[in-house]
Design an enzyme around this catalytic site. Structure first.
Site, PDB file in Angstrom:
ATOM      1  N   GLU A 276       0.856  -1.297   0.022  1.00 22.62           N
ATOM      2  CA  GLU A 276       0.125   0.100   0.074  1.00 22.62           C
ATOM      3  C   GLU A 276       0.876   1.251   0.020  1.00 22.62           C
ATOM      4  O   GLU A 276       0.685   2.202  -0.804  1.00 22.62           O
ATOM      5  CB  GLU A 276      -0.792  -0.053   1.131  1.00 22.62           C
ATOM      6  CG  GLU A 276      -1.791   1.286   1.360  1.00 22.62           C
ATOM      7  CD  GLU A 276      -2.794   1.568   0.222  1.00 22.62           C
ATOM      8  OE1 GLU A 276      -2.458   2.576  -0.439  1.00 22.62           O
ATOM      9  OE2 GLU A 276      -3.524   0.719   0.003  1.00 22.62           O
ATOM     10  N   ASP A 280       0.870   3.998  -2.918  1.00 19.98           N
ATOM     11  CA  ASP A 280       0.609   5.414  -3.000  1.00 19.98           C
ATOM     12  C   ASP A 280       1.750   6.292  -3.064  1.00 19.98           C
ATOM     13  O   ASP A 280       1.568   7.282  -4.113  1.00 19.98           O
ATOM     14  CB  ASP A 280       0.474   5.796  -1.262  1.00 19.98           C
ATOM     15  CG  ASP A 280      -0.998   5.274  -0.985  1.00 19.98           C
ATOM     16  OD1 ASP A 280      -1.691   4.755  -1.764  1.00 19.98           O
ATOM     17  OD2 ASP A 280      -1.110   5.219   0.461  1.00 19.98           O
ATOM     18  N   SER A 490      -7.454   1.886  -3.568  1.00 17.99           N
ATOM     19  CA  SER A 490      -6.134   2.298  -2.930  1.00 17.99           C
ATOM     20  C   SER A 490      -5.425   2.733  -3.996  1.00 17.99           C
ATOM     21  O   SER A 490      -4.309   3.491  -3.944  1.00 17.99           O
ATOM     22  CB  SER A 490      -5.550   1.324  -2.423  1.00 17.99           C
ATOM     23  OG  SER A 490      -6.114   0.762  -0.972  1.00 17.99           O
ATOM     24  N   ILE A 532     -19.288   7.982 -16.470  1.00 18.89           N
ATOM     25  CA  ILE A 532     -19.122   6.519 -16.814  1.00 18.89           C
ATOM     26  C   ILE A 532     -20.639   5.993 -16.637  1.00 18.89           C
ATOM     27  O   ILE A 532     -21.421   5.920 -15.619  1.00 18.89           O
ATOM     28  CB  ILE A 532     -18.289   5.832 -15.535  1.00 18.89           C
ATOM     29  CG1 ILE A 532     -16.937   6.562 -15.424  1.00 18.89           C
ATOM     30  CG2 ILE A 532     -18.118   4.432 -15.959  1.00 18.89           C
ATOM     31  CD1 ILE A 532     -16.180   6.717 -16.777  1.00 18.89           C
ATOM     32  N   GLY A 561     -25.045  10.578 -15.362  1.00 21.04           N
ATOM     33  CA  GLY A 561     -25.104  11.404 -14.018  1.00 21.04           C
ATOM     34  C   GLY A 561     -24.280  10.858 -12.917  1.00 21.04           C
ATOM     35  O   GLY A 561     -23.766   9.786 -12.972  1.00 21.04           O
ATOM     36  N   ASP A 563     -23.414   8.581  -9.673  1.00 19.81           N
ATOM     37  CA  ASP A 563     -24.005   7.215  -9.202  1.00 19.81           C
ATOM     38  C   ASP A 563     -23.287   6.767  -8.048  1.00 19.81           C
ATOM     39  O   ASP A 563     -22.152   7.464  -7.882  1.00 19.81           O
ATOM     40  CB  ASP A 563     -24.062   6.112 -10.237  1.00 19.81           C
ATOM     41  CG  ASP A 563     -22.826   6.238 -10.994  1.00 19.81           C
ATOM     42  OD1 ASP A 563     -21.658   5.645 -10.418  1.00 19.81           O
ATOM     43  OD2 ASP A 563     -22.651   6.417 -12.203  1.00 19.81           O
TER      44      ASP A 563
END
Length: 587
Positions: A276, A280, A490, A532, A561, A563
């Site tokens: 992780e 990042d 992530s 999307i 729109g 979601d």
């Protein structure tokens, strides 16, 4: 208990502030605490003006308000969350009457006392508990605590009390890792030419091209981007250099800074490398280079309310409370302009008062000019989708802090032509936070569209999340010298945070303040996101209510729109740049 008897004899009563039904699974009581042993506690005090902070945040973050960008100082924010004198006096007098001297720091009171006094104070019994397999030693905890009725309104929470810490957990919202063979020798990779590959992976140049990111900022210590690492996740210097040489050649000689918080470490041993943390770091670099990068490595673990997915101490919360207290203690000039965090858990697994307090602290950072980005999570509408209130009823599982209204929550997509919602992208509606005004129009439109679909399983008045989305599948990441593909929100969160850092850099170059809390700007934008409309986030597998659905799961579908799987959509950087920093060229 003697104190309870005295209360009843005096006609007084106490209010239970927090309780656990039993010792959490995996723990056992090892001994009673001695009366003369010490315990350190913190009391969170409620704000005198509970709506003042929200009003201030929206005022300085609304692009149509005349105070837009006029971020508050530390002192101004502290005044907004300060308790009343009555509250402070009531709590400190209560401590004094019990022979305890508290240290007041605005909306917090901390103190250290004996176990005997703490037991009497909180109508409880502190004991020593040991987690199975934990070699760090037992923890001093209790299963329930109370405060006198007349103090209930003056106390938000007291911790650590019912928090059974040092919990082993899934490290983050990483969904999956694809390990590949050794990549080609980095030393042989030519600048501007080929680079190491992993099967099906997406690379920095593809992401920049997809979102039309061409802007090249200058490095400035006034525009730092930071990310938070929890649960002993440590980024690795060698992997950082390998990634830079392979994909960002002009950053091959760059470095980053690490700040240790609350006992955090930065172990560079091969067996301590964090996927992780590397993810990042590497994708913040890939998008925002050459903006300075800072990693906060935070020690400790936080409170947990057991759920079907997180049944006890095997699953942890991260110590957001201590970390955000640390950040809020800094001067504005010491704060990063952008902060990315890719950790989270079920909202219902976090004590409500804890979640609200942490969310308020995030809002304070936004009011001071920090854009706080969180991953939305990787479980679609939820994992087990079971209420932890004793009913075991079916209910969707929003995430914490991804559903906090003061974070920018990032969902996930996959493939590039066109993008689709990735099936693990979390979203939904908060159980704790009401829908904020900045998203009222678009979320209401979505709810009108779906009618009563799933209406029994979420709060339609809750804050909708995520806000935006980005690629979240098979990012090419260096881990211990190997190139692996990593999927999860992530990945999309630090990528989007890097983009926000670029916008902040562009603003700084024209003498403008940082964006701070960015959501009102995003929701007010027109044409700045690719909508999307394909794919879905799925979850709740095995719940009988969804047995007849395709795949036996509940689904939030991507649709026209906003979601609750992709939010507003994926970014068009050139449009966002024109909106955030008019006149700055995307080149």
């Amino acid at each position: 208990m003697l104190w309870s008897v005295l209360l009843l004899a005096a006609g007084a009563s106490a209010h239970v502030k927090s309780s656990l039904p039993s010792v959490p699974s995996g723990w056992k009581k090892v001994r009673a605490a001695s009366a003369d042993e010490s315990v350190s506690l913190k009391i969170a005090l409620p704000a005198h003006q509970p709506d003042a902070l929200e009003t201030a945040i929206l005022r300085v973050s609304d692009p149509n308000h005349h105070e837009y960008g006029m971020h508050l100082s530390s002192e101004e924010v502290r005044s907004l969350v300060a308790p009343s004198d009555e509250t402070t006096d009531a709590v400190t007098s209560w401590l004094n009457r019990n022979g305890i001297k508290g240290k007041v720091d605005n909306d917090w009171v901390s103190f250290t006392t004996s176990v005997a006094k703490a037991n009497n104070l909180l109508n409880t019994t502190f004991d020593w508990y040991q987690q199975d397999g934990d070699k760090t030693g037992p923890k001093l905890r209790t299963l329930q605590y109370s405060v006198p009725d007349e103090l209930d309104a003056h106390v938000d929470m007291i911790q650590p009390t019912t928090r059974f810490g040092k919990l082993a957990a899934k490290a983050s919202t990483i969904f999956e890792i694809f390990d590949e063979p050794e990549p080609k020798n980095i030393a042989n990779v030519k600048v501007g030419g080929d680079h190491p590959t992993c099967t099906g992976c997406i690379y920095p140049d593809e992401i920049r091209s997809l979102y039309n990111i061409k802007y090249k900022p200058s490095a400035s210590d006034k525009n730092t981007i930071a990310f938070a690492s929890y649960l002993e996740q440590y980024s690795n210097y060698d992997d950082f250099t390998s990634f830079a040489k392979a994909f960002i050649p002009d950053a091959a000689d760059r470095n980053y800074t690490v700040k240790l918080v609350e006992g955090g470490l930065h172990d560079q041993s091969p067996d301590k490398i964090g996927v992780e943390a590397n993810l990042d770091l590497q994708y913040i670099l890939a998008i925002s280079n050459p903006i300075p990068i800072r990693e906060y490595s935070i020690g400790g673990r936080g409170p947990l309310v057991p759920t079907a997915n997180q049944p006890g101490p095997e699953i942890s919360n991260e110590p957001y409370l201590d970390f955000f207290q640390y950040l809020l203690s800094l001067k504005n000039s010491e704060l990063p302009a952008t902060l990315s965090t890719s950790y989270g858990e079920e909202e219902q697994s976090v004590p409500r008062e804890y979640a609200l307090k942490v969310c308020s602290m995030i809002g304070q950072l936004g009011a001071r000019g920090v854009s706080v980005i969180f991953s939305s999570g990787d479980s679609g509408p939820g994992d087990a989708c079971i209420r932890n209130d004793g009913t075991n009823s079916t209910y969707f599982e929003p995430t914490f802090p991804g559903a906090c209204p003061w974070v920018t929550s990032v969902g996930g997509t996959y493939q590039t032509g066109p993008e689709k919602a990735v099936d693990f992208s979390s979203g939904g509606f908060s159980m704790y936070h009401k829908r904020p005004v900045y998203q009222e129009r678009v979320v209401k439109k979505y709810l009108d569209k779906i009618g009563d679909t799933y209406s029994d399983f979420f709060d339609e008045q809750g804050r909708g999340f995520p806000d935006v989305s980005a690629q979240a599948s098979r990012y090419a990441v260096y881990v211990d010298g190997r190139l692996v593909g990593v999927s999860g929100t992530s990945a999309s969160a630090p990528m989007f945070a890097g983009l926000v850092a670029l916008l902040n850099a562009a603003r700084k170059s024209h003498g403008l303040p940082s964006l701070g809390f960015i959501n009102p700007l995003l929701y007010a934008s027109k044409g700045a996101f690719t909508d999307i409309v394909d794919g879905a986030g799925s979850g709740c597998r095995g719940r009988p209510e969804f047995a007849g659905d395709v795949g036996g799961t509940a689904k939030w579908n991507a649709t026209e729109g906003w979601d609750p799987v992709t939010g507003l959509g994926t970014p068009k950087f050139d449009k966002l740049l024109a909106l955030a920093a008019p006149g700055v060229k995307n080149a």
